[in-house]
Structures are given as structure tokens and as C-alpha cells.
Write a protein that holds these residues in place. Structure first.
Motif, PDB file in Angstrom:
ATOM      1  N   THR A 111      35.843  25.502  20.918  1.00  8.02           N
ATOM      2  CA  THR A 111      36.010  25.559  19.470  1.00  8.02           C
ATOM      3  C   THR A 111      36.351  26.948  18.949  1.00  8.02           C
ATOM      4  OG1 THR A 111      33.634  25.778  19.339  1.00  8.02           O
ATOM      5  CG2 THR A 111      34.541  23.580  18.946  1.00  8.02           C
ATOM      6  N   THR A 112      36.151  27.975  19.757  1.00  9.63           N
ATOM      7  CA  THR A 112      36.463  29.301  19.230  1.00  9.63           C
ATOM      8  C   THR A 112      37.665  29.917  19.953  1.00  9.63           C
ATOM      9  OG1 THR A 112      35.069  30.537  20.773  1.00  9.63           O
ATOM     10  CG2 THR A 112      33.997  29.691  18.782  1.00  9.63           C
ATOM     11  N   LEU A 113      38.365  30.771  19.234  1.00  9.42           N
ATOM     12  CA  LEU A 113      39.514  31.472  19.806  1.00  9.42           C
ATOM     13  C   LEU A 113      39.075  32.295  21.011  1.00  9.42           C
ATOM     14  CD1 LEU A 113      42.484  32.411  19.648  1.00  9.42           C
ATOM     15  CD2 LEU A 113      41.777  34.134  17.969  1.00  9.42           C
ATOM     16  N   GLU A 114      37.900  32.897  20.926  1.00  7.90           N
ATOM     17  CA  GLU A 114      37.415  33.747  22.022  1.00  7.90           C
ATOM     18  C   GLU A 114      37.215  32.919  23.299  1.00  7.90           C
ATOM     19  OE1 GLU A 114      36.400  34.000  18.840  1.00  7.90           O
ATOM     20  OE2 GLU A 114      37.218  36.001  18.444  1.00  7.90           O
ATOM     21  N   ALA A 115      36.668  31.724  23.179  1.00  5.91           N
ATOM     22  CA  ALA A 115      36.476  30.852  24.348  1.00  5.91           C
ATOM     23  C   ALA A 115      37.832  30.427  24.915  1.00  5.91           C
ATOM     24  CB  ALA A 115      35.661  29.620  23.958  1.00  5.91           C
ATOM     25  N   GLN A 116      38.761  30.099  24.014  1.00 10.50           N
ATOM     26  CA  GLN A 116      40.097  29.673  24.458  1.00 10.50           C
ATOM     27  C   GLN A 116      40.785  30.787  25.252  1.00 10.50           C
ATOM     28  OE1 GLN A 116      41.942  28.577  20.751  1.00 10.50           O
ATOM     29  NE2 GLN A 116      41.139  26.496  20.843  1.00 10.50           N
ATOM     30  N   ILE A 117      40.582  31.999  24.810  1.00 10.41           N
ATOM     31  CA  ILE A 117      41.213  33.141  25.478  1.00 10.41           C
ATOM     32  C   ILE A 117      40.645  33.360  26.882  1.00 10.41           C
ATOM     33  CG2 ILE A 117      41.272  35.687  25.411  1.00 10.41           C
ATOM     34  CD1 ILE A 117      41.938  35.422  22.413  1.00 10.41           C
ATOM     35  N   VAL A 118      39.339  33.284  27.012  1.00 12.53           N
ATOM     36  CA  VAL A 118      38.743  33.482  28.345  1.00 12.53           C
ATOM     37  C   VAL A 118      39.209  32.365  29.286  1.00 12.53           C
ATOM     38  CG1 VAL A 118      36.595  33.705  29.660  1.00 12.53           C
ATOM     39  CG2 VAL A 118      36.761  34.731  27.388  1.00 12.53           C
ATOM     40  N   GLN A 119      39.276  31.151  28.778  1.00 11.18           N
ATOM     41  CA  GLN A 119      39.749  30.040  29.609  1.00 11.18           C
ATOM     42  C   GLN A 119      41.221  30.243  30.002  1.00 11.18           C
ATOM     43  OE1 GLN A 119      40.263  25.927  27.966  1.00 11.18           O
ATOM     44  NE2 GLN A 119      38.771  25.417  29.542  1.00 11.18           N
ATOM     45  N   ASP A 120      42.030  30.658  29.067  1.00 13.31           N
ATOM     46  CA  ASP A 120      43.442  30.921  29.381  1.00 13.31           C
ATOM     47  C   ASP A 120      43.561  32.000  30.458  1.00 13.31           C
ATOM     48  OD1 ASP A 120      44.382  29.070  27.567  1.00 13.31           O
ATOM     49  OD2 ASP A 120      45.116  30.526  26.098  1.00 13.31           O
ATOM     50  N   ALA A 121      42.805  33.076  30.313  1.00 15.39           N
ATOM     51  CA  ALA A 121      42.897  34.184  31.281  1.00 15.39           C
ATOM     52  C   ALA A 121      42.470  33.712  32.669  1.00 15.39           C
ATOM     53  CB  ALA A 121      42.033  35.353  30.811  1.00 15.39           C
TER      54      ALA A 121
END
Ligand code: ADP
Ligand code: NI
Length: 213
Positions: A111-121
Motif C-alpha cells: 500500500t505504500t510507495l516505500e514498500a513498492q520501491i523495495v519490492q521493485d529493487a
């Protein structure tokens, strides 16, 4: 304690913990994910402090690495408190690493941009040249061959079957790696994924050309 010191202390702690890690989650995987996550955070205007700490700790509660997930979660929580991370920041970080460690399963949406970013990385590190190298290393450590034309691609399977069943490194491309490009959350990661994806496709063309002689 200032944020820079907290990040530096976290790096030392994670390095120490992952010393001798042989399943593809060594410090250099973490370092690549951390750097990529920082880059994505800057481009996507996310909270870089939260992203950096979550990226650094994203594999510490992985059940491939720890015998008790609950204990590992508690250990990370204690550590954050001791390091001087505020309780609201600690909660955000724990939420990210716990959701991500479900491996996209369990239907929990980020749900958060920060979580999405770590998953993408983390996912970007599974594709491209490094992704190919990690795949063959993992397959080798699990006893799988590079390719076995007699095996079929397992389309639907549980995480356990997928991890433990007989497969081959090349099968893993079709079961997971080639799908990751379309699973990226952020625009920046989608762009980076395109080139890495194309490189894997080229690799497979060359691989099968050589295989068939
Ligand atoms: P992470 O914890 O970084 O999200 P995983 O633990 O799922 O990644 O996998 C670690 C690395 O090993 C990844 O590069 C992944 O593609 C690879 N890998 C995982 N399962 C297999 C498999 N069955 N065969 C080959 N490579 C695999
Ligand atoms: Ni990882």
C-alpha cells in the motif's frame, strides 16, 4: 542519533549477520538492492530513510535464512528500537519487510510507495545479467541442472513446490524471471526492467541456439 548514523549502523549489523550466507542473499545482494532502492526513492520522491532501512533489512526475516520467523521479527524490532529509530518509523519499516517477505503471495497488496520501491529493487536484482547469474547459482546449490528438456514448465504451484521440486535453471526463467518485468510497481523500475528483460531474452535465444547445435 541522526539518520545517517542509523543507516551506517544498520549496514554494519546486516553485513555481520549475512557473513557466510550462501543462498543468494549475501551482503552484495543487499547492497545492490539498497543502492537501487535509494535511486528509485530519489526518482519517485519517496521517503529515502524508510526505503534505505527497509531495503537493508528486507531479507533478515526470510524463512530461508532464519529458523524462527517470529524470533527474527522480534530481533529486528529490538534492533530498531536500540538504534534510535522512532516507533512510527520502525512500524513502517517492519510493515514493509514483513509484507515483502510473503513473496508477493498471500494476496497482501503493497500500500505504500516505500514498500513498492523495495519490492521493485529486490525484483530488479532477479533479472538481467545479475539475475541470470543468481538463478544459475541458486539452481546449482539446489542440485538442479542448467536445463532439462524433459521437464515441463510448472505453471501453477505452491511456493514450496516451486522452491523444492525438480526443475532447471532455464525453467526458472519461464516460471518467474520473465514475468517480473510486468510486476514492477513504479515507472522508474519498469523502465530499468525493460533492458534487463531484453537481455534475458537474448540470452535464451543464444542458449537454445547452442543447445540445438
Ligand atoms: P529474494 O529473497 O531476493 O526475493 P529468492 O529467495 O526468491 O529472492 O531467490 C533468490 C535468487 O534465487 C533469485 O535470483 C531467484 O530468481 C533465484 N531462484 C529462486 N528460486 C529458484 C529456482 N527454483 N531455480 C533457480 N533460481 C531460483
Ligand atoms: Ni532479496
Amino acid at each position: 542519533m541522526n539518520k545517517q548514523t542509523i543507516v551506517a549502523d544498520t549496514i554494519d549489523m546486516v553485513k555481520e549477520k549475512l557473513n557466510n550466507e550462501g543462498s543468494g542473499h549475501d551482503w552484495y545482494h543487499i547492497e545492490r538492492v539498497w543502492k537501487m532502492a535509494s535511486k528509485l526513492a530519489a526518482k519517485e520522491q519517496a521517503n529515502s530513510y524508510i526505503v534505505e532501512l527497509a531495503a537493508l533489512m528486507h531479507d533478515l526475516i526470510d524463512d530461508k535464512l532464519v529458523s524462527s520467523k517470529d524470533e527474527a521479527v522480534q530481533e529486528v524490532e529490538y534492533w530498531l528500537e536500540g538504534a534510535g529509530v522512532s516507533s512510527s518509523d520502525a512500524e513502517r519499516i517492519m510493515d514493509i519487510i514483513q509484507t515483502i517477505s510473503f513473496k508477493g503471495g498471500n494476496g497482501r497488496k503493497l500500500t505504500t510507495l516505500e514498500a513498492q520501491i523495495v519490492q521493485d529493487a529486490d525484483r530488479l536484482d532477479a533479472i538481467g545479467a545479475i539475475g541470470i547469474a543468481r538463478c544459475f547459482t541458486y539452481a546449482g546449490s539446489k542440485g538442479d541442472v542448467i536445463f532439462n528438456p524433459e521437464l515441463s514448465v510448472r505453471e501453477s504451484m505452491t511456493e514450496k513446490e516451486y522452491r523444492e521440486g525438480p526443475s532447471s535453471a532455464v525453467h526458472h526463467f519461464y516460471e518467474k524471471l520473465l514475468k517480473l518485468k510486468d510486476l514492477m510497481n513504479t515507472e522508474t523500475a519498469k523502465q530499468i526492467a525493460e533492458e534487463r528483460h531484453a537481455f534475458m531474452e537474448d540470452f535464451l535465444i543464444q542458449f537454445f541456439n547452442e543447445w540445438e547445435g
